[in-house]
Structures are given as C-alpha cells and as structure tokens.
Design an enzyme around this catalytic site. Sequence first.
Site, PDB file in Angstrom:
ATOM      1  N   ASP A   1       2.372  -0.123 -16.135  1.00 40.37           N
ATOM      2  CA  ASP A   1       3.181  -0.515 -14.977  1.00 40.37           C
ATOM      3  C   ASP A   1       3.752  -1.923 -15.160  1.00 40.37           C
ATOM      4  O   ASP A   1       4.882  -2.198 -14.766  1.00 40.37           O
ATOM      5  CB  ASP A   1       2.322  -0.480 -13.701  1.00 40.37           C
ATOM      6  CG  ASP A   1       2.021   0.945 -13.263  1.00 40.37           C
ATOM      7  OD1 ASP A   1       2.866   1.833 -13.468  1.00 40.37           O
ATOM      8  OD2 ASP A   1       0.917   1.177 -12.719  1.00 40.37           O
ATOM      9  N   GLY A   2       2.946  -2.808 -15.756  1.00 40.69           N
ATOM     10  CA  GLY A   2       3.376  -4.195 -15.975  1.00 40.69           C
ATOM     11  C   GLY A   2       4.612  -4.254 -16.873  1.00 40.69           C
ATOM     12  O   GLY A   2       5.494  -5.085 -16.667  1.00 40.69           O
TER      13      GLY A   2
ATOM     14  N   ASN B   1       7.428  -4.485  -6.496  1.00 43.76           N
ATOM     15  CA  ASN B   1       6.121  -4.242  -5.877  1.00 43.76           C
ATOM     16  C   ASN B   1       5.947  -5.006  -4.565  1.00 43.76           C
ATOM     17  O   ASN B   1       5.731  -4.422  -3.526  1.00 43.76           O
ATOM     18  CB  ASN B   1       4.987  -4.695  -6.808  1.00 43.76           C
ATOM     19  CG  ASN B   1       4.499  -3.581  -7.714  1.00 43.76           C
ATOM     20  OD1 ASN B   1       4.889  -2.441  -7.556  1.00 43.76           O
ATOM     21  ND2 ASN B   1       3.641  -3.928  -8.647  1.00 43.76           N
TER      22      ASN B   1
ATOM     23  N   ASP C   1      -4.867 -17.538   4.322  1.00 42.92           N
ATOM     24  CA  ASP C   1      -4.533 -17.876   2.928  1.00 42.92           C
ATOM     25  C   ASP C   1      -3.068 -17.606   2.601  1.00 42.92           C
ATOM     26  O   ASP C   1      -2.472 -18.292   1.774  1.00 42.92           O
ATOM     27  CB  ASP C   1      -5.411 -17.052   1.967  1.00 42.92           C
ATOM     28  CG  ASP C   1      -6.814 -17.631   1.853  1.00 42.92           C
ATOM     29  OD1 ASP C   1      -7.098 -18.606   2.587  1.00 42.92           O
ATOM     30  OD2 ASP C   1      -7.610 -17.115   1.056  1.00 42.92           O
TER      31      ASP C   1
ATOM     32  N   THR D   1       0.580   0.625  -3.517  1.00 42.62           N
ATOM     33  CA  THR D   1      -0.644   0.975  -4.247  1.00 42.62           C
ATOM     34  C   THR D   1      -1.136  -0.170  -5.140  1.00 42.62           C
ATOM     35  O   THR D   1      -2.155  -0.035  -5.806  1.00 42.62           O
ATOM     36  CB  THR D   1      -0.397   2.228  -5.119  1.00 42.62           C
ATOM     37  OG1 THR D   1       0.866   2.072  -5.774  1.00 42.62           O
ATOM     38  CG2 THR D   1      -0.382   3.493  -4.287  1.00 42.62           C
TER      39      THR D   1
ATOM     40  N   TYR E   1      -1.134  -4.659  -5.132  1.00 35.65           N
ATOM     41  CA  TYR E   1      -1.872  -5.730  -4.445  1.00 35.65           C
ATOM     42  C   TYR E   1      -2.099  -5.388  -2.974  1.00 35.65           C
ATOM     43  O   TYR E   1      -3.159  -5.642  -2.406  1.00 35.65           O
ATOM     44  CB  TYR E   1      -1.099  -7.040  -4.600  1.00 35.65           C
ATOM     45  CG  TYR E   1      -1.815  -8.251  -4.094  1.00 35.65           C
ATOM     46  CD1 TYR E   1      -3.121  -8.524  -4.474  1.00 35.65           C
ATOM     47  CD2 TYR E   1      -1.184  -9.144  -3.234  1.00 35.65           C
ATOM     48  CE1 TYR E   1      -3.785  -9.645  -4.004  1.00 35.65           C
ATOM     49  CE2 TYR E   1      -1.837 -10.265  -2.764  1.00 35.65           C
ATOM     50  CZ  TYR E   1      -3.141 -10.510  -3.148  1.00 35.65           C
ATOM     51  OH  TYR E   1      -3.791 -11.613  -2.676  1.00 35.65           O
TER      52      TYR E   1
ATOM     53  N   LYS F   1      -2.730  -2.635  -1.548  1.00 33.12           N
ATOM     54  CA  LYS F   1      -3.880  -1.748  -1.329  1.00 33.12           C
ATOM     55  C   LYS F   1      -5.181  -2.558  -1.395  1.00 33.12           C
ATOM     56  O   LYS F   1      -6.099  -2.337  -0.605  1.00 33.12           O
ATOM     57  CB  LYS F   1      -3.886  -0.605  -2.352  1.00 33.12           C
ATOM     58  CG  LYS F   1      -5.003   0.396  -2.109  1.00 33.12           C
ATOM     59  CD  LYS F   1      -4.893   1.581  -3.023  1.00 33.12           C
ATOM     60  CE  LYS F   1      -6.017   2.568  -2.744  1.00 33.12           C
ATOM     61  NZ  LYS F   1      -7.353   1.975  -2.962  1.00 33.12           N
TER      62      LYS F   1
ATOM     63  N   ALA G   1      -6.721 -12.877   4.149  1.00 37.36           N
ATOM     64  CA  ALA G   1      -7.806 -13.664   4.754  1.00 37.36           C
ATOM     65  C   ALA G   1      -7.334 -14.497   5.938  1.00 37.36           C
ATOM     66  O   ALA G   1      -7.402 -15.731   5.911  1.00 37.36           O
ATOM     67  CB  ALA G   1      -8.463 -14.553   3.685  1.00 37.36           C
TER      68      ALA G   1
END
Length: 269
Positions: free
Chosen positions: A45-46, A122, A150, A161, A163, A165, A185
Amino acid sequence: MRVAIIANDAEKSRVTATELKRLLDAADIELNQERPTVVITVGGDGTLLGAFHQYLEMVEHVRFIGVHTGHLGFYTDWRNYELELLVESLKKDTGQSVSYPLLDVCIHFNDELADAHHVALNEATIRNIERTMVAKVSIEGECFEMYRGDGLSMSTPTGSTGYNKSLGGAVVHPRVNALQLNEIASINNRVYRSLGSPMIVAPNEKVTIDLKRDDRYQLHLDHYVRSYDNLSSLELTLSKKRIHFASYRHTHFWRRVNDSFIGKIKDED
Ligand code: NAD
C-alpha cells in the site's frame, strides 16, 4: 496505453518489476515513466501511496494498478506471480476503471505566505508537537466545538482502514462519498468537552480547524510528514479529484477487510 512501473526497494519487488517490464515489452506495450496513462506499483500500500503523490498532477488521467509482493493490500489487487494474467488484461483493456474519493487540504498560515493546497489518498493528521492542541472545529463556518487533545485526523473512505481504524474510527465502504473526522486522545472532563467520537462528514461540507496556539505542528499527509511553526488553520473537504484504478478484477471490499484484519474463521454452530 503508456505504462509506468513504480517498485519499492525490496528484492522481491525489484525482481517482479524487471519481469513485468519484460512481459510488457514482449506485448508491445509502451513503457513511459513521465507521461503514463497506467501506473503499476509493485510492493505494498505504501508503494501505491508514493506513486499517487508522484503522479498527483495527472491523477485524473491516470489509472493505477497495484501488484503486491507481500500481503493482500487495500490498494493492491494483483499478486507478483500473476504478471502474465495482468499483461493479458492490459492487452484487452477497454478503459474500465473504478474511482474513489480524495481529501482536499487547504493550509492557511499566520504570516504573509500564500495558502497551500494538498490532496491526500488516506488521511491528513494535524498534531501539536509541543503541548495540548487547542483548536476550534467549525463545520460550514459554524463553530461546532473547541477541541483539546493530541490532534485530529480526517480520512477518506479508502483511508478509513488505515490510521483512522487504529484511532477507533469506522471502516467505510469506498463507494460512500464522505470523510471521517477522528480525535487523537482528546481531553474530555467537566471543564473541556469535544464530541469524543468519530464523525462522518457529508460530501459538500467543509471542516475548518482553527489552531488556537502559536506552537509547532506536525501535518501528516498519508506517509508524508511536515512540521510548521506558522500554521493558522486547515480547511478539509472532499476533493473534486478522484483516484482511478483499472478494474480488470474486483476484490469485494468486505472480503479485503476480512482478509486484512480477521483472516479465516471456523464456521462454528
Ligand atoms: P507504512 O507504510 O509503514 O504503513 C503502515 C501500515 O498501514 C502498513 O501495514 C500498510 O499496508 C497499512 N496501510 C496503508 N494504507 C492503508 C489503508 N488505506 N488501509 C489499510 N491499511 C493501510 O506507514 P507510513 O508510510 O508511515 O504511512 C502510510 C499509511 O499507513 C498512513 O497513511 C496511515 O493510514 C497508515 N498508518 C497507520 C498507523 C496506525 O495504524 N497506527 C501508523 C502509521 C501509518
């Protein structure tokens, strides 16, 4: 048809890319890294994310195909041992494609600098890297909440699907034309309050994140990270552009999700 091949550095990917070049040559399909109409990535994917950013300027005129040399990915449909089948499909190509939404990010700065525009496949994530991020979140210009925590992340359906997720966001089918805003957070107590759950934003809605502190921020756009000390606000909307994939085969989205996150289960009664 003009084909570009983008492979990652792994030995298996390099071998696969060389074999793919040989097969494309034999099939008389033009290889063209500068002005392709089809971009084939070899890796994971990267690698596809990297190729997307590399060819962003021509994204509306390019179709992507992902060959994976590891596990089945979210952007990669073909396995490295299926190259002959893939080249056969290219030879019979009729321009079939499927397209997915992208995220438009407009950055405003504190100083005289002109606004900057980016597109993500993404997600975009903004974080205060010095202390608690304080940001006014507005939807369509109307204040929705004062966020403290944060950072915040906005993902596309195909990015849901990734980060998103891990942040507890919902997995969204890529046919849904919407964005998802997620908190990282957040501080929620009797004094400070933000929604505390992921939000699905409608296609025509603009989310503005007004950064209330003159601190140093980190902006992640897919796998790219940039740091800024002069950020004022971000505007996030669905992009008018979409990413197109050559759809010679179709992997059912929920099967892909199952394959990636659950795997085979025993059919117990
Ligand atoms: P990376 O290339 O090391 O990728 C991290 C993992 O995310 C890999 O397993 C990759 O296959 C997977 N991934 C990438 N896009 C995905 C998608 N749309 N759906 C499901 N899985 C996906 O990490 P990087 O280069 O720093 O960032 C690339 C992407 O990886 C980011 O856009 C982000 O979505 C994801 N990522 C996730 C986390 C996390 O879940 N905590 C952390 C970093 C990056």
